[in-house]
Write a protein that holds these residues in place. Structure first.
Motif, PDB file in Angstrom:
ATOM      1  N   ASN A   4     -13.080 -20.598  25.671  1.00 26.68           N
ATOM      2  CA  ASN A   4     -13.933 -19.895  25.095  1.00 26.68           C
ATOM      3  C   ASN A   4     -15.035 -19.463  25.365  1.00 26.68           C
ATOM      4  O   ASN A   4     -15.491 -18.887  25.142  1.00 26.68           O
ATOM      5  CB  ASN A   4     -13.921 -20.875  24.029  1.00 26.68           C
ATOM      6  CG  ASN A   4     -12.685 -21.452  23.461  1.00 26.68           C
ATOM      7  OD1 ASN A   4     -11.445 -21.112  23.304  1.00 26.68           O
ATOM      8  ND2 ASN A   4     -12.320 -22.772  22.758  1.00 26.68           N
ATOM      9  N   LEU A   5     -16.155 -19.919  26.155  1.00 27.63           N
ATOM     10  CA  LEU A   5     -16.736 -19.470  26.590  1.00 27.63           C
ATOM     11  C   LEU A   5     -17.242 -18.213  27.593  1.00 27.63           C
ATOM     12  O   LEU A   5     -18.300 -16.920  27.212  1.00 27.63           O
ATOM     13  CB  LEU A   5     -17.909 -21.132  27.460  1.00 27.63           C
ATOM     14  CG  LEU A   5     -19.534 -20.808  28.257  1.00 27.63           C
ATOM     15  CD1 LEU A   5     -19.836 -19.965  26.566  1.00 27.63           C
ATOM     16  CD2 LEU A   5     -19.741 -21.323  28.388  1.00 27.63           C
ATOM     17  N   VAL A   6     -15.788 -18.001  28.431  1.00 22.44           N
ATOM     18  CA  VAL A   6     -15.916 -16.360  28.502  1.00 22.44           C
ATOM     19  C   VAL A   6     -15.486 -15.796  28.150  1.00 22.44           C
ATOM     20  O   VAL A   6     -16.183 -14.555  27.787  1.00 22.44           O
ATOM     21  CB  VAL A   6     -14.513 -16.587  29.445  1.00 22.44           C
ATOM     22  CG1 VAL A   6     -14.183 -15.461  29.929  1.00 22.44           C
ATOM     23  CG2 VAL A   6     -15.177 -17.192  30.535  1.00 22.44           C
ATOM     24  N   LEU A   7     -14.397 -15.717  27.013  1.00 24.88           N
ATOM     25  CA  LEU A   7     -14.642 -14.499  25.833  1.00 24.88           C
ATOM     26  C   LEU A   7     -15.633 -14.217  25.035  1.00 24.88           C
ATOM     27  O   LEU A   7     -15.705 -13.085  24.742  1.00 24.88           O
ATOM     28  CB  LEU A   7     -13.467 -15.565  24.547  1.00 24.88           C
ATOM     29  CG  LEU A   7     -11.618 -15.465  25.257  1.00 24.88           C
ATOM     30  CD1 LEU A   7     -10.466 -15.835  24.113  1.00 24.88           C
ATOM     31  CD2 LEU A   7     -11.417 -14.113  25.628  1.00 24.88           C
ATOM     32  N   LEU A   8     -16.548 -15.486  24.897  1.00 22.23           N
ATOM     33  CA  LEU A   8     -17.655 -14.854  23.571  1.00 22.23           C
ATOM     34  C   LEU A   8     -18.723 -14.035  24.525  1.00 22.23           C
ATOM     35  O   LEU A   8     -19.282 -13.459  24.364  1.00 22.23           O
ATOM     36  CB  LEU A   8     -17.846 -16.574  23.538  1.00 22.23           C
ATOM     37  CG  LEU A   8     -17.428 -16.848  22.619  1.00 22.23           C
ATOM     38  CD1 LEU A   8     -18.493 -18.241  22.413  1.00 22.23           C
ATOM     39  CD2 LEU A   8     -18.327 -16.782  20.888  1.00 22.23           C
ATOM     40  N   ASN A   9     -18.310 -14.768  26.389  1.00 24.57           N
ATOM     41  CA  ASN A   9     -19.756 -13.727  27.180  1.00 24.57           C
ATOM     42  C   ASN A   9     -19.318 -12.214  27.097  1.00 24.57           C
ATOM     43  O   ASN A   9     -19.312 -11.852  27.126  1.00 24.57           O
ATOM     44  CB  ASN A   9     -18.969 -14.015  28.594  1.00 24.57           C
ATOM     45  CG  ASN A   9     -20.250 -15.382  28.410  1.00 24.57           C
ATOM     46  OD1 ASN A   9     -21.014 -15.773  27.692  1.00 24.57           O
ATOM     47  ND2 ASN A   9     -20.178 -16.408  29.230  1.00 24.57           N
ATOM     48  N   GLN A  10     -17.613 -12.331  27.229  1.00 25.21           N
ATOM     49  CA  GLN A  10     -17.472 -11.087  26.839  1.00 25.21           C
ATOM     50  C   GLN A  10     -17.140 -10.146  25.889  1.00 25.21           C
ATOM     51  O   GLN A  10     -17.950  -8.956  25.201  1.00 25.21           O
ATOM     52  CB  GLN A  10     -15.385 -11.000  27.146  1.00 25.21           C
ATOM     53  CG  GLN A  10     -15.410 -10.920  28.470  1.00 25.21           C
ATOM     54  CD  GLN A  10     -13.964 -12.073  28.622  1.00 25.21           C
ATOM     55  OE1 GLN A  10     -12.782 -11.721  27.683  1.00 25.21           O
ATOM     56  NE2 GLN A  10     -13.435 -11.808  30.014  1.00 25.21           N
TER      57      GLN A  10
END
Length: 68
Positions: A4-10
């Motif tokens: 989820n954090l990776v997707l948010l950063n993207q």
């Protein structure tokens, strides 16, 4: 790192790029003396979305720090 954090950063990176492009578009419209109201509304919505994504990322990161 949490998916989820990776997707948010993207999403944050994409929105930051889009905000810069929209701001450039507004400057171009102003220079050409063309109405930029709709472009400004889009920019405002993008900026609001960006704030929400950053706040969500901060909440997720604080949760991760508590788990450590």
């Amino acid at each position: 790192m949490d998916r989820n954090l990776v997707l948010l950063n993207q999403n944050i990176a994409r929105l930051r790029r889009d905000v810069r492009l929209q701001a450039w578009e507004i400057e171009r419209l102003i220079a050409a003396d063309i109405d930029c109201a709709s472009a400004a509304q889009r920019l405002t919505r993008m900026q609001a979305d960006l704030v929400l994504f950053v706040e969500k990322r901060e909440r997720l990161m604080q949760g991760e720090l508590k788990d450590v």
